[in-house]
Scaffold this motif. Sequence first.
Motif, mmCIF file in Angstrom:
data_model
loop_
_atom_site.group_PDB
_atom_site.id
_atom_site.type_symbol
_atom_site.label_atom_id
_atom_site.label_comp_id
_atom_site.label_asym_id
_atom_site.label_seq_id
_atom_site.Cartn_x
_atom_site.Cartn_y
_atom_site.Cartn_z
ATOM 1 N N GLN A 147 0.973 -1.227 0.104
ATOM 2 C CA GLN A 147 -0.344 0.264 -0.109
ATOM 3 C C GLN A 147 0.841 0.707 0.511
ATOM 4 O O GLN A 147 2.187 1.521 0.378
ATOM 5 C CB GLN A 147 -0.747 -0.111 1.390
ATOM 6 N N ARG A 148 0.868 2.050 -0.399
ATOM 7 C CA ARG A 148 0.760 3.668 -0.413
ATOM 8 C C ARG A 148 0.880 4.128 0.461
ATOM 9 O O ARG A 148 -0.239 4.487 1.595
ATOM 10 C CB ARG A 148 0.675 4.295 -1.560
ATOM 11 N N CYS A 149 2.355 4.463 1.337
ATOM 12 C CA CYS A 149 2.357 5.161 3.092
ATOM 13 C C CYS A 149 3.439 6.234 2.544
ATOM 14 O O CYS A 149 4.183 6.242 1.987
ATOM 15 C CB CYS A 149 2.957 4.427 3.719
ATOM 16 N N GLU A 150 2.183 8.193 3.547
ATOM 17 C CA GLU A 150 3.642 8.629 3.077
ATOM 18 C C GLU A 150 4.528 8.711 4.414
ATOM 19 O O GLU A 150 5.193 9.405 4.587
ATOM 20 C CB GLU A 150 2.569 9.943 3.080
ATOM 21 N N ASP A 151 4.209 8.080 5.480
ATOM 22 C CA ASP A 151 4.642 8.176 6.949
ATOM 23 C C ASP A 151 5.736 6.962 6.495
ATOM 24 O O ASP A 151 5.890 6.008 7.334
ATOM 25 C CB ASP A 151 3.769 8.448 7.574
ATOM 26 N N LEU A 156 5.288 -1.009 6.469
ATOM 27 C CA LEU A 156 4.303 -1.497 5.258
ATOM 28 C C LEU A 156 2.961 -2.254 5.206
ATOM 29 O O LEU A 156 3.093 -2.971 5.553
ATOM 30 C CB LEU A 156 5.043 -1.108 4.051
ATOM 31 N N GLN A 157 2.139 -1.767 3.974
ATOM 32 C CA GLN A 157 0.919 -2.835 4.174
ATOM 33 C C GLN A 157 0.494 -3.516 2.699
ATOM 34 O O GLN A 157 1.028 -3.024 2.516
ATOM 35 C CB GLN A 157 -0.224 -2.054 4.893
#
Length: 452
Positions: A147-151, A156-157
Motif C-alpha cells: 500500500q502507498r504510505c506517506e509516513d 508497510l501494509q
Amino acid sequence: MNAPFDQLSTWLKEHRITEVECVISDLTGIARGKIAPTAKFLHERGMRLPESVLLQTVTGDYVDDDIYYSLLDAADIDMVCRPDPTAVYQIPWAIEPTAIVIHDTFDKHGNPIELSPRNVLKKVLKLYADKGWQPIVAPEMEFYLTQRCEDPDLPLQVPLGRSGRAESGRQSFSIDAANEFDPLFEDVYDWCELQGLDLDTLIHEDGPAQMEINFRHGDALDLADQITVFKRTMREAALKHNVTATFMAKPITDEPGSAMHLHQSVIDIATGKPIFANEDGQMSELFLHHIGGLQKYIPKLLPMFAPNVNSFRRFLPDTSAPVNVEWGEENRTAGLRVPTSSPEAMRVENRLPGADANPYLAIAASLLCGYIGMVERIEPSAPVQGRAYERRNLRLPITIEDALQHMEDCEVVQQYLGQQFVQGYVAVKRAEHENFKRVISSWEREFLLLSV
C-alpha cells in the motif's frame, strides 16, 4: 560514433520523440542526468554532469571532504557523457513522446570515469573478452507490492488486490495470488514489450504480494541496462494502480527478503560454444574454478551485492536467503546453486545479490569473482549435500561495516576495479551508514525508553 548516432537520430525522429532523458547510473543505481528537447540532444550529442554526482549518497549527501577532494578535482569539473545508441528506451508513461538514453562517462581526455558503475561492468567484460570469453547472465528480480504510505515511520501494509482483500499467509507460486494484480502486470508487460525488455516469467514469491520477474539470458551490459529501466518501469506501473513497488532487500518484518539472483555462464567467442561443460556433459574445470572464485571473492565484494544496512537483514537462515558461499547442485539453501540443466545451459546461480543492489555493480562483481577463479585456477570446496543453512560461513561478513572493511583491504579487488572506485564506493557506503546511525529506531523507543 557517427553511424550509430545517425541511427539513433533516425529512431528518435521515426518515433516522434520530443524529449530525451539523458541518464547515467550513480553508485546506488539512481538515474541522474538531464531532460533535453530532442533537437537540443541531437545537436549536442551528449551532456556534461559534475563528476561529484558519482560520490553522492542515497540520502543526497556527499562523502567527507578529505575523500572527496582526494578523488575529484577541487574545481568540481564536469565529466563528458556520451549517449550509447544501443541503450535507448521509450517511456510509455510519459505524457509527451519521451525516450531514455543511457550515457557513458569520460573525462576531458576521453578516458572512462573510474567511478561510473557502467564503466566498472565494461571493465570486467573486457577482461573476459581479452581471454576470448563472453559471459551470459540471466537475472531474476524480486520485489514487493505494498500500500502507498506517506509516513516512513509506519510499517508497510499488504495492498488490496482485485478481490478487495489483502493476502494472508504464504502464497508461493500461487497463480490466483498473482492474478490479484493482473491489471498492473498487463501494463508492465505491455510497457516492457514496447521498451524491448526481455522479460520471461512472472512468479508469486513467498511473501505477501511479493513477486519475481525473470529476464531471458543474454549480454551482461544489455541486461544491466534493462534492469535499470525495468525497476523504474515497475515503480511507475505500480503508482498508476495506486500501490507501491519496492526493491528494498528486506522491506517487511518477518517476511522473506527480495533478491536479484544472477544465473551466469560463459561461452567461447571463437566457437560460440559454452565452456562450463565438457563434451561428456560433466562440469568442466573452468566451471569449477569459476565457482571457486565466487566462493573466495564474494566475501571481499559483498558490498556490491548487499549495498545497504537493510541488505544484511535479508541474510537469515530459513528465509530463502543465503547465509554462506557454499555451492550445491539443485540446492536453494546454498549461496551458489547449480541448477539441473542440459550441458549447453550449464550455469551457476549466485543467490547473494539483493534486489537493492546496483545491477551494473552486482553483475560486474559476480562476473569478476568467477573470472579470477578461472585465471587463478581456484578450487571450490566440496558441494553441499542436503540442507546448507547450518553452514553459516564465517568468511561472509554479517554487517555492512565489516563488509566494507573486507572490500577496502582486498588488494586483488583494487587491482581489478581500481583504487579510485574502491575508495569512492566504500566512502559513499560509509557515509550512508553514518547517516543511518543518527536515526533512532522504533525498536529502541519501544524496548529501551522505559526499561534501561
